[in-house]
Design an enzyme around this catalytic site. Structure first.
Site, PDB file in Angstrom:
ATOM      1  N   HIS A 120     175.095  24.847  62.552  1.00 60.96           N
ATOM      2  CA  HIS A 120     174.713  25.409  63.747  1.00 60.96           C
ATOM      3  C   HIS A 120     174.159  26.821  63.733  1.00 60.96           C
ATOM      4  CE1 HIS A 120     174.890  26.366  68.070  1.00 60.96           C
ATOM      5  NE2 HIS A 120     175.779  27.258  67.859  1.00 60.96           N
ATOM      6  N   HIS A 124     176.529  34.657  65.133  1.00 61.39           N
ATOM      7  CA  HIS A 124     176.876  34.711  66.627  1.00 61.39           C
ATOM      8  C   HIS A 124     178.199  33.912  67.076  1.00 61.39           C
ATOM      9  CE1 HIS A 124     175.145  30.590  67.147  1.00 61.39           C
ATOM     10  NE2 HIS A 124     175.872  30.574  68.105  1.00 61.39           N
ATOM     11  N   GLU A 146     184.055  34.911  67.664  1.00 57.93           N
ATOM     12  CA  GLU A 146     184.622  33.861  68.423  1.00 57.93           C
ATOM     13  C   GLU A 146     185.541  32.804  67.788  1.00 57.93           C
ATOM     14  OE1 GLU A 146     181.885  31.848  71.354  1.00 57.93           O
ATOM     15  OE2 GLU A 146     183.635  30.956  72.496  1.00 57.93           O
ATOM     16  N   ASP A 147     184.860  32.203  66.500  1.00 59.99           N
ATOM     17  CA  ASP A 147     185.601  31.382  65.945  1.00 59.99           C
ATOM     18  C   ASP A 147     186.371  31.530  64.743  1.00 59.99           C
ATOM     19  OD1 ASP A 147     184.165  29.643  67.703  1.00 59.99           O
ATOM     20  OD2 ASP A 147     182.748  29.003  66.531  1.00 59.99           O
ATOM     21  N   ASP A 207     171.125  29.220  70.870  1.00 65.52           N
ATOM     22  CA  ASP A 207     172.271  28.558  70.855  1.00 65.52           C
ATOM     23  C   ASP A 207     172.376  27.417  71.849  1.00 65.52           C
ATOM     24  OD1 ASP A 207     175.008  28.406  70.369  1.00 65.52           O
ATOM     25  OD2 ASP A 207     175.578  29.771  71.836  1.00 65.52           O
ATOM     26  N   ASP A 234     149.099  16.059  89.110  1.00 66.53           N
ATOM     27  CA  ASP A 234     149.107  16.782  87.543  1.00 66.53           C
ATOM     28  C   ASP A 234     150.295  16.176  86.754  1.00 66.53           C
ATOM     29  OD1 ASP A 234     151.279  17.468  89.410  1.00 66.53           O
ATOM     30  OD2 ASP A 234     150.959  19.757  89.306  1.00 66.53           O
TER      31      ASP A 234
HETATM   32 MN    MN Z   1     177.035  28.633  68.967  1.00 64.64          MN
END
Ligand code: MN
Length: 723
Positions: free
Chosen positions: A46, A70, A74-75, A141, A261
């Site tokens: 990811h 990123h 958090e993880d 993300d 269109d």
């Molecule tokens: Mn992510």
């Protein structure tokens, strides 16, 4: 995957920076080593993908590295922002921190979590204001998560899709990132409204194929034409996105067939001049549809989008849209604010970027006076999501309506007959008045009744959307003509009474015929009927009638005076100085014009008090003014007294092909403009041109500008300027 990414990173940013990137990949792999994605692949795929998207978008090294990292804070257990800062520096740490703080929960229910969501949104906007790169990482993300969402549980699919459609897609749009916005929308659409999605997709697939075939000959022709016109450009067909087509059908209440269109032809050229040249080629070849040309180059959209749009008819009478833009405009249309990193010269103009995010800063500053987060977010949503509110059906479908819309607008949006038979409405479970103003997140339920025979006339003043208004009017128009005529007459009478007028005097053929003509109506009954069902306002008609009557009265009056011999000549408005100049503070002062710059009425001017000769007048941009400014106390404010009768002498210089007949063309232009030439000098230059000096008599600067622009149109003329 790692090697590939690292190799591309090195090519882009060099050996030294790629050391850091290698460390980031290493670090993220370690932190995420025990984690798996929903489809069972190692989690680190990811961040690797997100980093590669950012690289594709042309973002700078810190952004790509932050993309790689990123999810680590958090993880990861025990990974702190301070650790990131120690290893990768302040800039990367700041970006990772920003992204980490932005966990935005969706709008699952309308009661719970509202406070939490408000707080999260607040964090999001604060982070964007600090550094827009945070939102670009967040969007990359989200894009990867949405592209791989088919392996998630249905509940998660729904939740993520809703969030994406409500927050991320508008976010991408706001920053002009059209490519990401469309993809996010189409992916969310697929999971939120599977039936509509499939049905539109099936239709679009068939129609696009048909239309592409039809258009391929137009595209071929276009390529040839561009070549003939010596314009370097590429021509391609561009299918429209599903969700935007769906939205357009909803908005205009039409079928897919009626969208002009569905396919657009896109022409990408090198320069702005080529854009307009290509447009000229297009309009010379195919008939443009009136009212469909849009110049977003001269007037870019607020999100920076620039392009020329036009719709033309092909030989078979099938309309198709054409978009013309430069490569850079195209990059901006696809990547928006991110294109600034792609086009490196753009990086110098950070001030421009600042300007573009200034709307956000303004909102944040305004926040200091806001009472709480709630008000803050309401403010932002208003600015951010444009003038729209997003409400939900009881089934959880999102309906967007302009701010100020009521449950009736909602009902008419769902279906015309639901609108006509709307009896009452519940919002978030509570019965509300029909003029209740809907708010984002409201769940709206419409209760219909067959006993309700049709809309009520007051609804016209309640509904906000034009489409609901039209539907209500349509109903009344067809429902009862007699009643409308009767009612319209009464409304006009009432209106007249309120203005102290008598309808009997006003409703004369010489007056009302004007009004009928203006509104394209045949009879007085039609007029009453239109007023009756609300198509035309009574006040509008009354004022026109009063106007017409007054005009007639004035004419009569003048006629009478003329007969009595009482009509005196109109007096001039200004008693102007003989030279047509008003000297502020000292109107009696003599004036004369500087020979250096020959000012004309309309030019900004300044005055200089000379020793003994009065005031000399110069153009504000005259070179001599600079030196006169040394004696600031002698400068005096002056202005033009607009008097049509004063004439001025002006000299222009024309560079023209030195051929017989050239002079004749120039004189023709002056003759046609009714301009009197007082002097003419001409001198050949070495390269086959003549420099002509023409002195003529004009009334003001505007007239001179007209002369100059008309002369410039001559093909023999190279250049024209004022002396
Ligand atoms: Mn992510």
């Amino acid at each position: 995957m790692e090697e590939e990414l690292l190799k591309r990173f090195r090519e882009q940013f060099g050996e030294e920076a790629s050391q850091k990137m290698a460390e980031a990949i290493e670090f993220a792999s370690r932190v995420h080593c025990n984690q798996r994605r929903d489809d069972g692949t190692p989690f680190v795929t990811h961040p690797l993908t997100v980093a590669s998207y950012l690289l594709d978008m042309g973002m700078d090294a810190p952004t790509v590295i932050a993309g790689m990292l990123h999810d680590t804070v958090e993880d990861g257990d025990n990974v702190q922002i301070a650790d990131i800062e120690k290893m990768f520096g302040k800039e990367v740490a700041f970006l990772v921190d920003g992204v980490t703080k932005l966990t935005i929960s969706g709008k699952q229910t309308y009661v719970t979590k509202k406070q939490e969501q408000t707080e999260n949104l607040r964090k999001l906007f604060l982070a964007i204001a600090e550094d827009v790169r945070v939102v670009i990482i967040k969007l990359a993300d989200r894009l990867h998560n949405m592209r791989t969402i088919d392996v998630c549980s249905p509940a998660k699919q729904l939740k993520k899709s809703k969030e994406t459609l409500e927050v991320y897609a508008p976010l991408a749009d706001r920053f002009g990132m059209g490519a990401i916005r469309s993809e996010l929308e189409d992916l969310s659409f697929k999971y939120l409204m599977p039936e509509e999605y499939e049905s539109i997709k099936a239709q679009v697939d068939v129609q696009q194929k048909e239309r592409l075939e039809l258009l391929s000959s137009a595209m071929e022709k276009m390529k040839v034409l561009l070549k003939e016109a010596d314009i370097d450009g590429t021509v391609s067909g561009r299918p429209k996105h599903l969700y935007s087509s769906y939205r357009k059908m909803q908005r205009n209440n039409c079928t897919l067939h009626e969208l002009y269109d569905l396919i657009a032809i896109r022409i990408i050229v090198n320069t702005v001049t080529d854009c307009y040249a290509a447009l000229g080629v297009v309009h010379a070849t195919w008939k443009p549809l009136p009212g469909r040309f849009k110049d977003y180059i001269a007037m870019p959209k607020p999100n920076l989008y620039r392009s020329l749009h036009t719709t033309v008819m092909d030989e078979n009478g099938i309309p198709f849209e054409i978009q013309i833009r430069t490569k850079e405009m195209h990059a901006t249309a696809e990547y928006g604010i991110a294109a600034h990193w792609m086009y490196k010269e753009g990086r110098q103009s950070m001030s421009e970027l600042d300007r573009k995010t200034s709307w956000l800063k303004q909102v944040l500053e305004a926040d200091e006076t806001a009472e709480d987060s709630k008000e803050f977010v309401d403010n932002i949503l208003k600015d951010f999501l444009g003038e729209y509110v997003f409400v939900l059906t009881p089934q959880g479908e999102i309906i967007d309506l302009p701010v100020g819309s009521t449950p009736l607008d909602f009902a008419y949006r769902i279906h015309t007959s639901i609108g006509h038979h709307c009896q009452h409405a519940r919002v978030n479970g509570n019965v509300v008045r029909l003029d209740y103003k809907l708010k984002t997140n409201d769940v709206v339920e419409i209760i219909t009744s067959n006993a309700q025979s049709g809309p009520s006339r007051d609804w016209l003043s309640i509904v906000k959307t034009q489409s609901a208004k039209n539907k209500i009017r349509q109903w009344f128009k067809h429902e009862n003509r007699e009643e409308n005529i009767q009612r319209g007459r009464e409304m006009l009478e009432e209106s007249a009474k309120r203005h102290g007028q008598s309808l009997a005097i006003l409703m004369k053929p010489e007056y009302y015929n004007e009004v009928l003509k203006r509104h394209n109506l045949a009879t007085v009954e039609d007029l009453y009927s239109s007023i009756g069902f609300g198509g035309i306002s009574a006040g509008q008609v009354l004022h026109k009638l009063i106007d017409l009557r007054r005009k007639e009265e004035r004419l009569d009056e003048m006629q009478k005076k003329l007969e009595e011999g009482d009509l005196t000549a109109k007096k001039p408005l200004h008693k102007a100085n003989p030279k047509g100049i008003i000297v502020h503070g000292d109107p009696g002062m003599a004036v004369f014009f500087g020979n250096c710059c020959n000012p004309l009425p309309g030019d900004p001017i300044v005055g200089y008090v000379t020793r003994g000769r009065g005031v000399s007048i110069h153009r504000a941009d005259c070179k001599n003014v600079q030196s006169l400014m040394q004696e600031a106390d002698r400068m005096i404010e002056v202005e033009w007294a607009m008097d049509e009768r004063t004439n001025f002498s002006a000299t222009i210089r024309v560079f023209i092909e030195d051929k017989p007949g050239s002079l004749l063309e120039v004189s023709k232009v002056l003759l046609n403009l009714n301009v009197n030439m007082t002097d003419l000098k001409s001198k050949s230059t070495e390269d086959g041109y003549a420099a002509m000096e023409i002195t003529c008599t004009v009334k003001n600067a505007e007239q001179l500008n007209i002369i100059v622009s008309n002369l410039k149109k001559l093909k023999q003329v190279m250049d024209v300027f004022r002396v």
